[in-house]
Write a protein that holds these residues in place. Structure first.
Motif, PDB file in Angstrom:
ATOM      1  N   LEU A 147       1.065  -1.315  -0.061  1.00 49.28           N
ATOM      2  CA  LEU A 147      -0.029  -0.191   0.091  1.00 49.28           C
ATOM      3  C   LEU A 147       0.966   1.306  -0.021  1.00 49.28           C
ATOM      4  CD1 LEU A 147      -2.541  -0.856   2.897  1.00 49.28           C
ATOM      5  CD2 LEU A 147      -2.834  -1.161   0.389  1.00 49.28           C
ATOM      6  N   ARG A 148       0.234   2.280  -0.090  1.00 47.08           N
ATOM      7  CA  ARG A 148       0.803   3.515  -0.206  1.00 47.08           C
ATOM      8  C   ARG A 148       0.601   4.329   1.358  1.00 47.08           C
ATOM      9  NH1 ARG A 148       2.863   1.643  -3.640  1.00 47.08           N
ATOM     10  NH2 ARG A 148       3.267   2.707  -5.750  1.00 47.08           N
ATOM     11  N   LYS A 173       6.138  -0.559  -0.344  1.00 48.17           N
ATOM     12  CA  LYS A 173       5.891   0.713  -1.052  1.00 48.17           C
ATOM     13  C   LYS A 173       5.270   1.588   0.046  1.00 48.17           C
ATOM     14  CE  LYS A 173       6.853  -0.821  -5.115  1.00 48.17           C
ATOM     15  NZ  LYS A 173       7.380  -2.286  -4.827  1.00 48.17           N
ATOM     16  N   LEU A 174       5.183   1.256   1.256  1.00 51.76           N
ATOM     17  CA  LEU A 174       4.274   2.063   2.283  1.00 51.76           C
ATOM     18  C   LEU A 174       5.281   3.745   2.144  1.00 51.76           C
ATOM     19  CD1 LEU A 174       3.579  -0.258   5.090  1.00 51.76           C
ATOM     20  CD2 LEU A 174       1.886   1.158   3.903  1.00 51.76           C
ATOM     21  N   GLU A 175       4.200   4.584   2.141  1.00 51.74           N
ATOM     22  CA  GLU A 175       4.865   6.008   2.238  1.00 51.74           C
ATOM     23  C   GLU A 175       4.329   6.815   3.403  1.00 51.74           C
ATOM     24  OE1 GLU A 175       3.904   8.034  -1.398  1.00 51.74           O
ATOM     25  OE2 GLU A 175       4.887   6.705  -2.697  1.00 51.74           O
ATOM     26  N   GLU A 176       3.201   6.227   3.837  1.00 53.55           N
ATOM     27  CA  GLU A 176       2.551   7.087   5.048  1.00 53.55           C
ATOM     28  C   GLU A 176       2.058   6.018   6.258  1.00 53.55           C
ATOM     29  OE1 GLU A 176       0.113  10.565   4.275  1.00 53.55           O
ATOM     30  OE2 GLU A 176       0.477   9.908   2.300  1.00 53.55           O
ATOM     31  N   LEU A 177       2.168   6.329   7.310  1.00 48.12           N
ATOM     32  CA  LEU A 177       1.509   5.678   8.488  1.00 48.12           C
ATOM     33  C   LEU A 177       0.929   6.450   9.462  1.00 48.12           C
ATOM     34  CD1 LEU A 177       4.688   3.194   9.332  1.00 48.12           C
ATOM     35  CD2 LEU A 177       2.583   2.604   7.907  1.00 48.12           C
ATOM     36  N   ILE A 202       9.283   2.057  16.096  1.00 48.36           N
ATOM     37  CA  ILE A 202      10.178   2.800  14.950  1.00 48.36           C
ATOM     38  C   ILE A 202      11.386   1.979  14.875  1.00 48.36           C
ATOM     39  CG2 ILE A 202      11.551   4.820  14.681  1.00 48.36           C
ATOM     40  CD1 ILE A 202       8.260   5.294  14.488  1.00 48.36           C
ATOM     41  N   LYS A 203      12.086   1.675  16.013  1.00 51.94           N
ATOM     42  CA  LYS A 203      13.271   0.775  15.779  1.00 51.94           C
ATOM     43  C   LYS A 203      13.253  -0.493  14.913  1.00 51.94           C
ATOM     44  CE  LYS A 203      15.115   2.638  20.274  1.00 51.94           C
ATOM     45  NZ  LYS A 203      15.335   2.088  21.672  1.00 51.94           N
ATOM     46  N   GLY A 204      11.781  -0.953  15.002  1.00 44.59           N
ATOM     47  CA  GLY A 204      11.497  -2.008  13.968  1.00 44.59           C
ATOM     48  C   GLY A 204      11.380  -1.869  12.671  1.00 44.59           C
ATOM     49  N   LEU A 205      10.704  -0.700  12.364  1.00 47.71           N
ATOM     50  CA  LEU A 205      10.299  -0.472  11.104  1.00 47.71           C
ATOM     51  C   LEU A 205      11.726  -0.027  10.466  1.00 47.71           C
ATOM     52  CD1 LEU A 205       7.163   1.891  11.489  1.00 47.71           C
ATOM     53  CD2 LEU A 205       7.345  -0.477  10.582  1.00 47.71           C
ATOM     54  N   ALA A 206      12.640   0.584  11.163  1.00 42.62           N
ATOM     55  CA  ALA A 206      14.209   0.939  10.861  1.00 42.62           C
ATOM     56  C   ALA A 206      14.913  -0.269  10.606  1.00 42.62           C
ATOM     57  CB  ALA A 206      14.532   1.908  11.761  1.00 42.62           C
ATOM     58  N   THR A 207      14.497  -1.639  10.929  1.00 46.97           N
ATOM     59  CA  THR A 207      15.432  -2.621  10.497  1.00 46.97           C
ATOM     60  C   THR A 207      15.307  -2.983   9.101  1.00 46.97           C
ATOM     61  OG1 THR A 207      13.624  -4.090  11.201  1.00 46.97           O
ATOM     62  CG2 THR A 207      15.131  -3.563  12.767  1.00 46.97           C
ATOM     63  N   SER A 208      14.126  -2.327   8.479  1.00 45.67           N
ATOM     64  CA  SER A 208      13.825  -2.669   6.991  1.00 45.67           C
ATOM     65  C   SER A 208      14.604  -1.406   6.112  1.00 45.67           C
ATOM     66  CB  SER A 208      12.468  -2.643   6.601  1.00 45.67           C
ATOM     67  OG  SER A 208      12.258  -2.675   5.225  1.00 45.67           O
ATOM     68  N   ASP A 209      15.671  -1.711   5.169  1.00 44.06           N
ATOM     69  CA  ASP A 209      16.117  -0.764   4.426  1.00 44.06           C
ATOM     70  C   ASP A 209      15.238  -0.185   3.262  1.00 44.06           C
ATOM     71  OD1 ASP A 209      18.493  -0.865   5.679  1.00 44.06           O
ATOM     72  OD2 ASP A 209      19.385  -2.663   4.287  1.00 44.06           O
ATOM     73  N   LYS A 213      13.442   3.833   2.970  1.00 42.42           N
ATOM     74  CA  LYS A 213      13.506   4.295   1.629  1.00 42.42           C
ATOM     75  C   LYS A 213      12.131   4.770   0.892  1.00 42.42           C
ATOM     76  CE  LYS A 213      17.433   1.562  -0.233  1.00 42.42           C
ATOM     77  NZ  LYS A 213      17.837   0.467  -1.259  1.00 42.42           N
ATOM     78  N   SER A 214      11.136   4.070   1.604  1.00 40.25           N
ATOM     79  CA  SER A 214       9.791   4.324   1.007  1.00 40.25           C
ATOM     80  C   SER A 214       9.168   5.313   2.126  1.00 40.25           C
ATOM     81  CB  SER A 214       9.126   3.127   0.875  1.00 40.25           C
ATOM     82  OG  SER A 214       8.751   2.676   2.212  1.00 40.25           O
ATOM     83  N   LEU A 215       9.284   5.217   3.323  1.00 39.81           N
ATOM     84  CA  LEU A 215       8.499   6.197   4.276  1.00 39.81           C
ATOM     85  C   LEU A 215       8.835   7.639   4.086  1.00 39.81           C
ATOM     86  CD1 LEU A 215       6.567   5.578   6.360  1.00 39.81           C
ATOM     87  CD2 LEU A 215       8.274   5.550   8.157  1.00 39.81           C
ATOM     88  N   LYS A 216       7.610   8.212   4.193  1.00 38.54           N
ATOM     89  CA  LYS A 216       7.710   9.851   3.860  1.00 38.54           C
ATOM     90  C   LYS A 216       7.246  10.473   5.076  1.00 38.54           C
ATOM     91  CE  LYS A 216       7.845   9.677  -1.307  1.00 38.54           C
ATOM     92  NZ  LYS A 216       7.064  10.111  -2.294  1.00 38.54           N
TER      93      LYS A 216
END
Length: 246
Positions: A147-148, A173-177, A202-209, A213-216
């Protein structure tokens, strides 16, 4: 061959539900419904009354065409109603899906059925007032990583440890949470009791490179978080470019 009486009954059901489903292009036959709705991406399914699920039970052998949105809101539905919708009558594709409970409830037994149809939702999923356990939370992110926008509104979930999303969110492809009001006292309580859990998320999400790149954008409106420390948290874990909304 389908009995003529059954066919007439189906046609009547479609006509009776046309206003409630806001499709406005029904005529008098199932065939006309399928043909006309399929050519208009502006149409959506709005279910705000348990009786409306009756239509999908009757039409469960009919392929529901592409829709702009599916909205289920603020009513007490039966588990079997959701199972019928997700297993038999969910559109082939929809841009947006919203599940809006009026009170806090655990994500029911149709969670697996929802995960199964998740690839058909193309842009946005919005979930309101659900209790999501640790296992479900990770499965949810994995199933919806294409999703976006993912919106968890007033949702209660726990992140007692840092989750490993390094492989799970590959090619996301996630850009917004959006976590609006998730941090409230009667939800995740990120200000006092579970202050560390937002950091774990946040630390968990940051384990994904790929997530980096996608999160805005991340929205934490009404989550009772400190702005300075939250921005520092993002920066310290490679997400300093992400806009955070308070």
């Amino acid at each position: 061959m389908e009995p003529e009486s059954d066919k007439i009954e189906q046609e009547k059901l479609v006509a009776q539900r046309k206003n409630k489903l806001e499709m406005r292009m029904f005529r008098n036959t199932v065939e006309d419904f399928e043909r006309k709705v399929s050519v208009s991406s502006s149409h959506g399914i709005w279910l705000v009354n348990p009786d409306e699920f009756f239509l999908f039970d009757k039409l469960k052998n009919i392929a529901i065409p592409d829709m702009n949105s599916v909205y289920i809101g603020r009513q007490k539905y039966k588990i079997k109603d959701f199972c019928t919708l997700f297993r038999c009558s969910f559109p082939n594709k929809t841009s947006k899906f919203t599940l809006h409970y009026g009170e806090l409830v655990p994500f029911p037994r149709y969670f697996t059925d929802f995960i199964r149809i998740a690839p058909r939702i193309e842009h946005t999923v919005t979930l309101h007032d659900l209790i999501i356990n640790r296992k479900q939370l990770k499965r949810l992110f994995v199933a919806l990583k294409h999703l976006r926008l993912l919106k968890l509104m007033r949702v209660k979930f726990t992140v007692p440890e840092i989750p490993d999303f390094s492989m799970a969110l590959k090619n996301t492809k996630l850009e917004e949470l959006d976590f609006m009001r998730c941090g409230q006292l009667n939800r995740c309580d990120w200000k006092k009791k579970n202050k560390h859990e937002f950091g774990n998320l946040i630390k968990g999400l940051a384990t994904s490179d790929d997530m980096k790149k996608s999160l805005k954008s991340i929205s934490v409106i009404s989550c009772r978080l400190d702005e300075i420390s939250s921005k520092k948290l993002l920066k310290d874990h490679g997400l300093g470019h992400v806009k955070i909304k308070f």
